[in-house]
Design a protein around this motif. Structure first.
Motif, PDB file in Angstrom:
ATOM      1  N   VAL A  97       0.820  -1.223   0.000  1.00 40.86           N
ATOM      2  CA  VAL A  97       0.000   0.000   0.000  1.00 40.86           C
ATOM      3  C   VAL A  97       0.856   1.276   0.000  1.00 40.86           C
ATOM      4  CG1 VAL A  97      -1.561   1.381   1.428  1.00 40.86           C
ATOM      5  CG2 VAL A  97      -2.127  -0.979   0.904  1.00 40.86           C
ATOM      6  N   PRO A  98       1.763   1.467   0.978  1.00 38.07           N
ATOM      7  CA  PRO A  98       2.564   2.706   0.952  1.00 38.07           C
ATOM      8  C   PRO A  98       3.478   2.803  -0.264  1.00 38.07           C
ATOM      9  CG  PRO A  98       2.681   1.630   3.105  1.00 38.07           C
ATOM     10  CD  PRO A  98       2.092   0.647   2.152  1.00 38.07           C
ATOM     11  N   ILE A  99       3.928   1.650  -0.753  1.00 39.28           N
ATOM     12  CA  ILE A  99       4.813   1.643  -1.925  1.00 39.28           C
ATOM     13  C   ILE A  99       4.070   2.160  -3.147  1.00 39.28           C
ATOM     14  CG2 ILE A  99       6.210   0.186  -3.438  1.00 39.28           C
ATOM     15  CD1 ILE A  99       6.619  -1.686  -1.009  1.00 39.28           C
ATOM     16  N   TYR A 100       2.844   1.662  -3.354  1.00 39.90           N
ATOM     17  CA  TYR A 100       2.047   2.136  -4.486  1.00 39.90           C
ATOM     18  C   TYR A 100       1.718   3.623  -4.343  1.00 39.90           C
ATOM     19  CZ  TYR A 100       1.102  -2.459  -6.592  1.00 39.90           C
ATOM     20  OH  TYR A 100       1.212  -3.662  -7.226  1.00 39.90           O
ATOM     21  N   GLY A 101       1.446   4.058  -3.116  1.00 36.39           N
ATOM     22  CA  GLY A 101       1.148   5.470  -2.916  1.00 36.39           C
ATOM     23  C   GLY A 101       2.296   6.354  -3.372  1.00 36.39           C
ATOM     24  N   LYS A 102       3.510   5.988  -3.001  1.00 31.33           N
ATOM     25  CA  LYS A 102       4.680   6.755  -3.406  1.00 31.33           C
ATOM     26  C   LYS A 102       4.903   6.668  -4.911  1.00 31.33           C
ATOM     27  CE  LYS A 102       8.362   9.243  -2.666  1.00 31.33           C
ATOM     28  NZ  LYS A 102       8.246  10.628  -2.209  1.00 31.33           N
ATOM     29  N   LEU A 103       4.744   5.469  -5.474  1.00 32.19           N
ATOM     30  CA  LEU A 103       4.929   5.297  -6.919  1.00 32.19           C
ATOM     31  C   LEU A 103       3.924   6.128  -7.708  1.00 32.19           C
ATOM     32  CD1 LEU A 103       5.614   1.450  -7.207  1.00 32.19           C
ATOM     33  CD2 LEU A 103       7.276   3.325  -7.323  1.00 32.19           C
ATOM     34  N   SER A 104       2.704   6.279  -7.179  1.00 35.00           N
ATOM     35  CA  SER A 104       1.705   7.070  -7.902  1.00 35.00           C
ATOM     36  C   SER A 104       2.072   8.557  -7.903  1.00 35.00           C
ATOM     37  CB  SER A 104       0.316   6.877  -7.285  1.00 35.00           C
ATOM     38  OG  SER A 104       0.180   7.563  -6.064  1.00 35.00           O
ATOM     39  N   LEU A 130      -8.464   6.283  -4.247  1.00 34.80           N
ATOM     40  CA  LEU A 130      -8.852   7.429  -3.423  1.00 34.80           C
ATOM     41  C   LEU A 130      -8.048   8.676  -3.791  1.00 34.80           C
ATOM     42  CD1 LEU A 130      -9.266   5.676   0.036  1.00 34.80           C
ATOM     43  CD2 LEU A 130     -11.071   6.549  -1.442  1.00 34.80           C
ATOM     44  N   ALA A 131      -6.785   8.482  -4.148  1.00 38.00           N
ATOM     45  CA  ALA A 131      -5.961   9.615  -4.562  1.00 38.00           C
ATOM     46  C   ALA A 131      -6.466  10.201  -5.876  1.00 38.00           C
ATOM     47  CB  ALA A 131      -4.500   9.195  -4.685  1.00 38.00           C
ATOM     48  N   VAL A 132      -6.943   9.336  -6.775  1.00 31.03           N
ATOM     49  CA  VAL A 132      -7.503   9.817  -8.041  1.00 31.03           C
ATOM     50  C   VAL A 132      -8.708  10.713  -7.771  1.00 31.03           C
ATOM     51  CG1 VAL A 132      -8.744   9.119 -10.125  1.00 31.03           C
ATOM     52  CG2 VAL A 132      -6.658   7.922  -9.473  1.00 31.03           C
ATOM     53  N   ILE A 133      -9.591  10.271  -6.865  1.00 33.01           N
ATOM     54  CA  ILE A 133     -10.750  11.098  -6.517  1.00 33.01           C
ATOM     55  C   ILE A 133     -10.289  12.425  -5.920  1.00 33.01           C
ATOM     56  CG2 ILE A 133     -12.802  11.246  -5.042  1.00 33.01           C
ATOM     57  CD1 ILE A 133     -13.085   8.227  -5.308  1.00 33.01           C
ATOM     58  N   GLY A 134      -9.213  12.376  -5.121  1.00 31.56           N
ATOM     59  CA  GLY A 134      -8.662  13.603  -4.552  1.00 31.56           C
ATOM     60  C   GLY A 134      -8.132  14.542  -5.615  1.00 31.56           C
ATOM     61  N   GLN A 170      -6.395  14.433   2.842  1.00 26.57           N
ATOM     62  CA  GLN A 170      -6.137  14.966   1.509  1.00 26.57           C
ATOM     63  C   GLN A 170      -6.175  16.490   1.484  1.00 26.57           C
ATOM     64  OE1 GLN A 170      -8.883  13.033  -1.181  1.00 26.57           O
ATOM     65  NE2 GLN A 170      -7.561  11.245  -1.381  1.00 26.57           N
ATOM     66  N   GLY A 171      -6.886  17.090   2.424  1.00 27.10           N
ATOM     67  CA  GLY A 171      -6.973  18.539   2.448  1.00 27.10           C
ATOM     68  C   GLY A 171      -5.888  19.223   3.258  1.00 27.10           C
ATOM     69  N   THR A 172      -5.080  18.454   3.980  1.00 25.73           N
ATOM     70  CA  THR A 172      -4.104  19.072   4.887  1.00 25.73           C
ATOM     71  C   THR A 172      -2.671  18.615   4.644  1.00 25.73           C
ATOM     72  OG1 THR A 172      -4.581  17.352   6.541  1.00 25.73           O
ATOM     73  CG2 THR A 172      -5.807  19.406   6.722  1.00 25.73           C
ATOM     74  N   ILE A 173      -2.404  17.965   3.505  1.00 24.34           N
ATOM     75  CA  ILE A 173      -1.038  17.588   3.174  1.00 24.34           C
ATOM     76  C   ILE A 173      -0.627  18.305   1.886  1.00 24.34           C
ATOM     77  CG2 ILE A 173      -1.130  15.326   4.284  1.00 24.34           C
ATOM     78  CD1 ILE A 173      -1.666  14.070   1.574  1.00 24.34           C
ATOM     79  N   ASN A 174       0.661  18.319   1.614  1.00 22.48           N
ATOM     80  CA  ASN A 174       1.157  18.888   0.356  1.00 22.48           C
ATOM     81  C   ASN A 174       0.547  18.132  -0.812  1.00 22.48           C
ATOM     82  OD1 ASN A 174       2.813  20.673   1.735  1.00 22.48           O
ATOM     83  ND2 ASN A 174       4.532  19.233   1.769  1.00 22.48           N
ATOM     84  N   ARG A 175       0.185  18.847  -1.839  1.00 20.87           N
ATOM     85  CA  ARG A 175      -0.462  18.199  -2.976  1.00 20.87           C
ATOM     86  C   ARG A 175       0.448  17.172  -3.644  1.00 20.87           C
ATOM     87  NH1 ARG A 175      -1.694  23.498  -2.847  1.00 20.87           N
ATOM     88  NH2 ARG A 175      -3.882  24.038  -2.570  1.00 20.87           N
ATOM     89  N   SER A 176       1.741  17.386  -3.568  1.00 23.75           N
ATOM     90  CA  SER A 176       2.673  16.420  -4.160  1.00 23.75           C
ATOM     91  C   SER A 176       2.726  15.115  -3.361  1.00 23.75           C
ATOM     92  CB  SER A 176       4.081  17.026  -4.229  1.00 23.75           C
ATOM     93  OG  SER A 176       4.537  17.400  -2.942  1.00 23.75           O
ATOM     94  N   MET A 229      -0.130  13.627  -2.237  1.00 30.29           N
ATOM     95  CA  MET A 229      -1.491  13.107  -2.245  1.00 30.29           C
ATOM     96  C   MET A 229      -1.513  11.584  -2.233  1.00 30.29           C
ATOM     97  SD  MET A 229      -4.784  13.876  -2.384  1.00 30.29           S
ATOM     98  CE  MET A 229      -4.995  15.490  -3.131  1.00 30.29           C
ATOM     99  N   GLY A 230      -0.688  10.961  -3.067  1.00 30.25           N
ATOM    100  CA  GLY A 230      -0.681   9.501  -3.154  1.00 30.25           C
ATOM    101  C   GLY A 230      -0.155   8.850  -1.894  1.00 30.25           C
TER     102      GLY A 230
END
Length: 528
Positions: free
Chosen positions: A67-74, A125-129, A393-399, A401-402
């Motif tokens: 999960v965290p690996i895919y988030g970073k890769l995205s 979820l990141a895509v929706i964000g 999603q509203g309180t982190i840097n946009r970069s 998001m994933g």
């Protein structure tokens, strides 16, 4: 199609993309429920009763650690490329799982399937964000909880129906057409914008992360199960406790590494935000209550009340309806008002009340009364399914998001695993302690009480699982009834963990700062 950014898509295109994303979410959540009802038939056909638990564990391990690996890769390579890779890997694993001819193949392919599933939740979820502004997201993030609840409603029925009327192989094949539609829609409509201008992957951090999390998950899975001697594994057991201790040490090393690298897979700096830290902690503890209720209440209906495995899944429908409804309502309310704190304080109070009522569960609890308790639990859990995602999603840097969204998903999954391990241990210990008390009320000879208690300590599922062994004992039906009482009381007592989780969630919600949710994209993230 022109290289469109997320905000340049028309509203209709956004809705189409969201539909495809929800299909991906549905794939991942459905697989957690549809396979369960087919597993007994599968392990019988493949002669793998001794490897039963690993069919679930293999999927759990790979779907959690990735999960965290895919988030970073995205964030590095774009949402589209990462999500399509995850869907494709999930579908390949699904098809190969259906083709399995032995347990070894099934376990390996389930692991492959889980490795793909790790991308479905966080990246979707990141895509929706990315598609919608912070204020708009609530209307759509609420669908996440609805999809989750829907999968738990139809999964047991679909799994049982396919297994009984077609073949267990199709429990895995059914993922393929849904996944293909989602794959084609996402690949044809979205371009693959990226956030990062410099791509750098923290391979060392990934390796240490895997080495840290795998032994913890295996140790937690074994916690509360019985060993070859018929004794319960505990934290003091050399293997179980050793695995968890080793994993915790490696986790500390992982955090140290991530705090010093330029491109971490889990940026530790994000936890300096009180909103981010409170949201992740709340999701972690709330997963205790959600997963323990979903897993242990069907056991109550099956083992204590004699309901079929498929039908037992539907007995928790009030909780799922409450969860789905409140997830949707929460998203709509947050989108309309821009406020979330009061709702996230009130919901765990409702959860606390529902969990407290459930601690009095017994064999004689009226069904309608239990349904009211479950409805309260679902209403209390529902806002967490969408509310905390919106906050993060509203309180982190946009970069980020994933990786930020994936961290929240990871905390929910690990929280569920920890909660199940603790709940399983509480249940097993309470059952072992209460069974002799229930049997003593029958005034049986001490030798019979000892024999029955010892036999059930190894299975911890109630005497009903070994009814044939009691056929030579007088008053066997009374013994079964006593065992079912002990089982019911043990499951009820396990809900005290949910009470504790609700109290912690209330404290965290009170500490949560309420920040304004923007009604515009602002510095829109370019990855999709």
């Amino acid at each position: 199609m022109r290289n469109l950014r997320a905000h340049e898509l028309t509203h209709r295109q956004k809705l189409i993309v969201m539909g495809a994303v929800l299909m991906a979410l549905f794939l991942g959540s459905l697989d957690q429920t549809i396979v369960g009802t087919a597993l007994p038939r599968i392990v019988t056909d493949l002669n793998g009763n001794n490897l039963y638990v690993w069919v679930v564990t293999a999927y759990l391990l790979t779907s959690t650690i990735t999960v965290p690996i895919y988030g970073k890769l995205s964030d590095l390579y774009g949402r589209k490329a990462t999500l399509l890779f995850g869907i494709a890997l999930f579908l390949v694993g699904s098809a190969l799982s259906g083709l399995s001819q032995n347990m070894g193949e099934l376990i390996f392919f389930r692991g492959l399937q889980g490795a793909g599933a790790g991308a479905l939740f966080p990246v979707s979820l990141a895509v929706i964000g990315d598609l919608f502004t912070p204020r708009e997201r609530g209307k759509y993030q609420g669908l996440f909880g609805a999809v989750f609840g829907l999968s738990f409603l139809i999964g047991p029925f679909l799994g049982g129906f396919i297994t009984d009327n077609i073949s267990w192989h199709w429990v895995f094949y059914v993922n393929v057409p849904i996944g293909i539609v989602a794959f084609i829609t996402i690949s044809s409509l979205l371009s693959n914008h990226k956030v990062a201008t410099v791509v750098s992957i923290d391979w060392g951090g990934i390796a240490v992360f895997i080495v840290a999390i795998v032994p913890i998950l295996i140790g937690l899975t074994e916690l509360g199960l019985t060993n070859s001697k018929g004794q319960l594994n505990s934290l003091l057991a050399p293997v179980t406790g050793g695995l968890i201790a080793f994993g915790l040490v490696m986790t500390a090393i992982f955090i140290w590494i991530e705090s010093r690298t330029d491109h971490p897979i889990v940026p530790v700096r994000m936890f300096k935000s009180l909103s981010f830290a409170c949201s992740n902690a709340a999701v972690f503890v709330l997963a205790f209550g959600m997963f323990s209720a979903i897993i242990f209440l069907p056991r109550y209906f099956q083992a204590a009340l004699g309901v079929s495995a498929t039908a037992s899944g539907y007995q928790i429908w009030p909780m799922l309806i409450g969860l789905m409804g409140m997830s949707l309502v929460t998203g709509l309310l947050i989108s309309k008002t821009g406020k979330y704190k009061l709702l996230l304080i009130a919901s765990p109070i409702v959860l606390l009340f529902g969990m407290w009522l459930a601690t009095s569960l017994s064999l004689s609890t009226p069904r309608v009364e239990l349904w009211w308790w479950l409805a309260l639990i679902g209403i209390g859990l529902g806002p967490s399914m969408s509310g905390y995602t919106l906050i993060v999603q509203g309180t982190i840097n946009r970069s980020d998001m994933g990786v930020g969204t994936s961290t929240l998903t990871f905390m929910r999954q690990v929280g569920g695993t920890v909660g199940l391990a603790i709940t399983g241990t509480l249940f097993a210990n309470n059952f072992i302690l209460d069974l002799p008390k229930q049997l003593a009320r029958l005034h049986l000879p001490a030798s019979i009480v000892t024999q029955i208690s010892a036999a059930n300590n190894s299975s911890v599922t109630g005497v009903g699982s070994s009814a044939s062994a009691l056929s030579h004992i007088p008053d066997a039906s009374a013994i079964l009834l006593a065992a079912h009482r002990a089982l019911s009381l043990a499951i009820g007592q396990s809900f005290w963990l949910g009470v504790f989780a609700a109290i912690v969630a209330i404290v965290l919600a009170v500490a949560l700062p309420e920040l304004p949710l923007r009604s515009h994209h602002g510095d829109l993230p370019t990855a999709l």
